[in-house]
Motif scaffolding. Structure first.
Motif, short mmCIF file in Angstrom:
data_model
loop_
_atom_site.label_atom_id
_atom_site.label_comp_id
_atom_site.label_asym_id
_atom_site.label_seq_id
_atom_site.Cartn_x
_atom_site.Cartn_y
_atom_site.Cartn_z
N SER A 197 52.67 62.16 75.81
CA SER A 197 51.28 62.03 75.35
C SER A 197 51.25 62.00 73.82
N ILE A 198 50.31 61.25 73.30
CA ILE A 198 50.17 61.16 71.84
C ILE A 198 49.95 62.56 71.28
N THR A 199 49.16 63.37 72.03
CA THR A 199 48.89 64.75 71.61
C THR A 199 50.20 65.50 71.39
N GLY A 200 51.16 65.26 72.26
CA GLY A 200 52.41 66.01 72.21
C GLY A 200 53.40 65.51 71.17
N VAL A 201 53.37 64.20 70.85
CA VAL A 201 54.45 63.67 69.98
C VAL A 201 53.96 63.22 68.60
N LYS A 202 52.65 63.37 68.36
CA LYS A 202 52.14 62.86 67.08
C LYS A 202 52.83 63.54 65.89
N ALA A 203 53.08 64.85 66.03
CA ALA A 203 53.73 65.58 64.93
C ALA A 203 55.10 64.97 64.62
N ASN A 204 55.84 64.61 65.67
CA ASN A 204 57.18 64.04 65.45
C ASN A 204 57.10 62.64 64.85
N ILE A 205 56.05 61.91 65.21
CA ILE A 205 55.87 60.57 64.63
C ILE A 205 55.49 60.71 63.16
N ASP A 206 54.57 61.64 62.88
CA ASP A 206 54.16 61.87 61.49
C ASP A 206 55.34 62.32 60.63
N ASN A 207 56.21 63.10 61.24
CA ASN A 207 57.38 63.61 60.51
C ASN A 207 58.47 62.57 60.33
N LYS A 208 58.23 61.39 60.89
CA LYS A 208 59.20 60.29 60.85
C LYS A 208 60.50 60.65 61.58
N GLN A 209 60.39 61.53 62.57
CA GLN A 209 61.55 61.83 63.43
C GLN A 209 61.64 60.78 64.54
N PHE A 210 60.47 60.29 64.97
CA PHE A 210 60.40 59.30 66.04
C PHE A 210 59.67 58.04 65.56
N LYS A 211 59.98 56.91 66.24
CA LYS A 211 59.21 55.68 66.03
C LYS A 211 58.40 55.45 67.30
N ALA A 212 57.15 55.08 67.15
CA ALA A 212 56.31 54.79 68.31
C ALA A 212 56.40 53.29 68.58
N ASN B 241 63.65 81.86 66.69
CA ASN B 241 62.81 80.96 67.48
C ASN B 241 61.89 80.10 66.60
N PHE B 242 61.63 80.60 65.40
CA PHE B 242 60.76 79.85 64.49
C PHE B 242 61.48 78.65 63.88
N ILE B 243 62.80 78.68 63.90
CA ILE B 243 63.56 77.61 63.23
C ILE B 243 63.31 76.23 63.86
N PRO B 244 63.47 76.10 65.20
CA PRO B 244 63.18 74.77 65.78
C PRO B 244 61.74 74.32 65.51
N LEU B 245 60.82 75.28 65.46
CA LEU B 245 59.42 74.91 65.23
C LEU B 245 59.20 74.45 63.78
N LEU B 246 59.65 75.29 62.86
CA LEU B 246 59.39 74.98 61.44
C LEU B 246 60.17 73.75 60.96
N ALA B 247 61.43 73.67 61.36
CA ALA B 247 62.28 72.61 60.81
C ALA B 247 62.24 71.32 61.61
N LEU B 248 61.96 71.42 62.92
CA LEU B 248 62.01 70.21 63.75
C LEU B 248 60.70 69.91 64.47
N GLY B 249 59.80 70.87 64.49
CA GLY B 249 58.53 70.67 65.20
C GLY B 249 58.69 70.83 66.70
N ILE B 250 59.77 71.50 67.14
CA ILE B 250 59.99 71.72 68.59
C ILE B 250 59.58 73.15 68.94
N PRO B 251 58.57 73.32 69.79
CA PRO B 251 58.22 74.68 70.21
C PRO B 251 59.16 75.14 71.32
N SER B 252 59.92 76.21 71.06
CA SER B 252 60.93 76.63 72.03
C SER B 252 60.36 77.55 73.11
#
Lengths: 364, 507
Positions: A252-267, B313-324
């Motif tokens: 969902s866009i809700t779930g991945v928007k942060a990663n797209i904004d961070n330039k970790q992912f391409k949509a 646990n904050f590391i994946p969130l802060l640095a990668l945006g992954i909530p663990s």
């Protein structure tokens, strides 16, 4: 001893302070904007969706309909919203935000409770068996709710068991790849799926999940195959793509928007009929030549047997909230699109998705 | 280095205001209460207060929610030590020696060392958080195969929890593995051992099971005993002696390392890290026989691990945006509500928030230590309540906690059944700790194994394609070989003693 008492009093004071703040810091009510006339069911008109009966009537802020008054009286100004998912997920956050606005709209206290389990069906069962006074509302998500159509499902409800009220939250799914990926368009991905049949890996929430259904739909329409890698939830899918253990996934866009904004992912493309306002430069998959739709809709329902006038009044109230610009702005912050569906439009959409779901699930 | 100092200064500048400090204190206080209440975890507490993120300034709301989460790590110990009831999942390992210390009149000391251990671990882990971007870059390279290797290694730790009888320990471990298998198979969607019950589709509720096999079975055991225990005189000193600190510092440091590492692994349950810390302590101890009977290291190690994990646990969130975890997902929502995007750009675009959060966690450690130590005497005074009344309160407390899990009586029923099963197994001398470990490790092992195979197109040979996983396999061989050698030596010693006793007798 005296020191212990002081500590106890301090603890009580802190708790009391927080509780009182919770009660008083609700956002101020915003006036609703009701938009123009409707032509067909489900069509969007501004921020409202059209119904069979034409433009939705929405009461003015100062006038509370009798049906709402009697509802609140029956419920002793205490409403309950049961969420079939755990705390912290997109559904939970959507519901808590909506609950805040229902509180503002009605003046009642709205308790949001999580009853996670069995893909949301435990929460649905709880609401279905609640009293027929609509004091207990529940969330139902499409397409997750369609799990009852799966042959292995032990879920007992169907669409008809639920007294649908309305939809406010919407999020389309989007195909994302790693920022370093060789794929820049969905065509690149499909071409590679053709060239390397069965070797391209897609992160998935499991068989029968909305993303898996979309992949199979895409594969079927393009004559390709792929390997499904099942992960345990959306965060795990994100981690799997970041570590390049999968080649793509639909989330969902809700779930991945942060990663797209961070330039970790391409949509690559959005599984929707219209472009997402959160990803204005990303084409829809349909525009890219692949007519696949995969979305998430967050709706409210109650138990069967509730007075129709009351159900209708609650629906009207939800549509009014959905038209509230502050509510829309708050949802925007979460990358949740406010796309309201009336109960009729929701029912039609449910039927449409069920047909598609059955046709794909029968081939899996 | 100067850059780090200036960043930290920026962080402390943004949190050391009266307003933010107040929210940090409120968050820590609420977190401690959340930790004490079984079933009501930090995810529920932060979820309830998430709407604050819409009205509070970004730093205030994020700091408050982070402090709730972190505070719950401190609070979860209290009931584990005093009542053998884990307040939250990561406190399970603390029950073993924490409650044993209470029985020996050292409840105050157990709570004090857990507060001090948590503080030290927290401070060290916050230091690690400063390098979160570099650590996250390594953490993200861990594959499902690596996680499988480490899960398998962690499973061998069960050997250290088996007690006197390996067979009985393994019975317990297999029971835990079976419990962990109940629910929907996420790969096929098919139900496993659910007996047609919808409530079992998500698996058995972990906290209810743990409260049952530890807390409830303990109460049933005491009631069934000849003499009711009386802890009213067993409060003991709350002050730590220098010797206590010296005995525990090694455990605290090792626990910190273990907890910090587990916090980086995707999908790693918190309870696994505290169990790992516990078994490592038992293994390195010169007096392993003291474990399970009130060894202070058995409290210090798991508690340090628990708190280090809370920070890492904050590391994946802060640095990668992954909530663990679910709580991290709520924190992620709090960020997005405020227009912030956790991930690599957070440190560039909003350094005051990123460094402010790091500074607030350092601050939370100090606040929680100041809150925890004076409160030890208050918590311990619970034991002055006459035993039967205390048991009644504990039973109600556990039942309410189980009810809170999913708002239904089902989890309460699970609690009671688990209690009765635990009580019966105790009567046969079966230890409960292996089951607790395998309940959490079983699903982690299965998921990592099956997903690793999917990622590698089902090729079994791929299970040996990762150097990290291969290292873990090698360590497993070492652990098992050491155990076998020590068992053979022990049995040879016993045989020699018996034969010499027999010879002496024949003389």
């Amino acid at each position: 001893m005296k020191r212990n008492k002081t500590v106890q009093i301090a603890a009580i004071a802190v708790t009391a302070l927080v509780l009182s703040l919770t009660a008083t810091t609700s956002a101020s009510a915003a006036t609703a904007k009701v938009n123009g006339a409707c032509k067909t069911v489900g069509e969007k008109s501004g921020t409202l969706t059209c119904t069979q009966s034409g433009t939705k009537k929405v009461w003015k802020t100062t006038v509370v309909p009798a049906a709402i008054k009697s509802w609140l009286k029956d419920c002793n100004n205490q409403l309950s919203v049961v969420i079939g998912y755990g705390a912290g997920g997109a559904t939970d956050i959507w519901a808590r935000l909506l609950a805040k606005y229902i509180e503002t709209e009605t003046g009642a206290k709205v308790n949001v409770t999580n009853t996670p389990g069995a893909g949301g069906s435990l929460g649905i069962n709880k609401v279905m068996s609640s009293k027929r006074n609509a004091c207990t509302l529940g969330n139902v998500n499409l397409p997750s709710a369609l799990q009852y159509l799966r042959p292995t499902s032990s879920v007992t409800y169907t669409k008809e068991s639920l007294n649908l009220i309305a939809t406010t939250g919407f999020s389309a799914n989007v195909i994302v790849v790693h920022a370093d990926s060789k794929y820049n368009t969905v065509k690149d991905l499909v071409d590679d799926m053709k060239a390397n049949a069965g070797r391209i890996k897609a992160g998935s929430d499991g068989p029968g999940s909305d993303d898996a259904i979309a992949y199979y739909d895409l594969a079927q329409k393009t004559g390709t195959t792929f390997t499904q890698v099942v992960t345990d939830g959306s965060a795990a899918k994100v981690a799997a793509l970041l570590s390049k253990q999968v080649d793509f996934f639909g989330g969902s866009i809700t779930g991945v928007k942060a990663n797209i904004d961070n330039k970790q992912f391409k949509a690559l493309c959005v599984f929707s009929d219209v472009k997402s306002k959160f990803l204005p430069t990303t084409p829809t998959c349909k525009e890219a030549g692949y007519d696949v739709i995969s979305t998430n809709m967050w709706s409210l329902f109650t138990s069967q047997g509730v007075l129709e006038s009351r159900r209708q009044a609650i629906e009207d109230m939800l549509l009014k909230i959905a038209a509230n610009t502050t509510y829309i702005a708050d949802n925007d912050k979460l990358a949740i699109e406010v796309r309201p569906f009336t109960s009729d439009a929701l029912s039609e959409e449910w039927t449409r998705q069920a047909v598609l779901y059955k046709s794909i699930i029968s081939k899996l | 280095m100067s850059e780090i100092i200036s960043n930290l200064q920026l962080g402390f500048d943004s949190v050391l205001t009266l307003n933010i400090f107040m929210w940090a204190v409120i968050g820590c206080g609420l977190g401690m209460i959340t930790g004490v209440l079984p079933g009501f975890g930090p995810a529920a507490a932060t979820g309830l207060l998430l709407p604050f993120a819409f009205v509070l300034p970004p730093t205030a709301s994020i700091v408050m929610l982070a402090c709730i989460y972190y505070g719950s790590m401190y609070g979860g110990t209290i009931t584990s030590v005093l009542l053998n009831v884990p307040g939250e999942a990561s406190s399970v390992a603390t029950c073993i020696d924490g409650y044993a210390m209470t029985k020996r009149g050292m409840a105050g000391k157990a709570l004090s060392i857990s507060a001090v251990g948590s503080f030290i671990a927290g401070v060290i882990a916050v230091f690690g958080l400063i390098f979160s971007q570099k650590i996250a870059a390594i953490a993200i390279t861990f594959t499902y195969l690596d996680v499988f290797g480490f899960s398998l290694l962690a499973l061998t730790l069960v050997v250290g929890l088996t007690g006197d009888s390996m067979i009985k320990g393994l019975i317990s471990a297999f029971l835990g593995l079976f419990i962990g298998m109940v629910g929907l198979d996420i790969y096929t969607g098919g139900p496993r051992f659910t007996m047609g019950l919808d409530q079992l589709q998500e698996g058995l509720p972990f906290i209810a099971i743990i409260m049952g096999i530890f807390g409830l079975s303990e109460i049933l055991e005491s009631i069934g005993g000849k003499k009711q225990p009386d802890y009213s005189g067993n409060i003991g000193s709350t002050l730590l002696k220098w010797q206590d600190f010296k005995d525990s510092i090694g455990a605290i440091l090792r626990g910190t390392g273990i907890g910090f590492f587990f916090g980086l692994l995707p999908g790693s349950p918190a309870a696994a890290s505290s169990f790992a810390a516990y078994t490592v302590e038992k293994r390195v101890s010169k007096t392993p026989e003291r474990f399970g009977k009130g060894a202070i290291q058995g409290v210090a190690g798991p508690e340090a691990a628990n708190n280090a994990l809370g920070i890492s646990n904050f590391i994946p969130l802060l640095a990668l945006g992954i909530p663990s975890s679910a709580t991290m997902a709520i924190l992620l929502a709090a960020f997005t509500i405020n227009g912030l995007t956790p991930g690599p750009l957070l440190f560039t675009n909003n350094p005051e928030i990123a460094w402010g959060l790091i500074a607030s966690l350092a601050l939370a450690n100090v606040i929680l230590l100041i809150m925890a130590l004076p409160l030890v005497r208050m918590w311990v005074s619970i034991l002055k309540i006459p035993t039967m009344i205390l048991y009644t309160i504990t039973l109600s407390f556990m039942s309410i906690g189980a009810y809170i899990i999913d708002g239904s009586m089902f989890s309460v029923l699970v609690l009671w059944i688990a209690g009765i099963v635990g009580f019966t197994l105790r009567r046969f001398g079966v230890p409960m700790a292996p089951a607790a470990l395998t309940i959490v490790l079983g699903p982690m092992l299965e998921k990592s194994f099956r997903t690793a195979l999917q990622v590698n197109y089902g090729e079994f040979s791929s299970l040996f394609s990762s150097s990290r996983a291969n290292t873990a396999y090698a360590l497993i061989v070492v652990v098992l070989a050491t155990k076998m050698i020590s068992s053979i030596r022990k049995s040879n010693k016993v045989r020699k003693m018996k034969s010499s006793a027999a010879m002496n007798g024949s003389k």
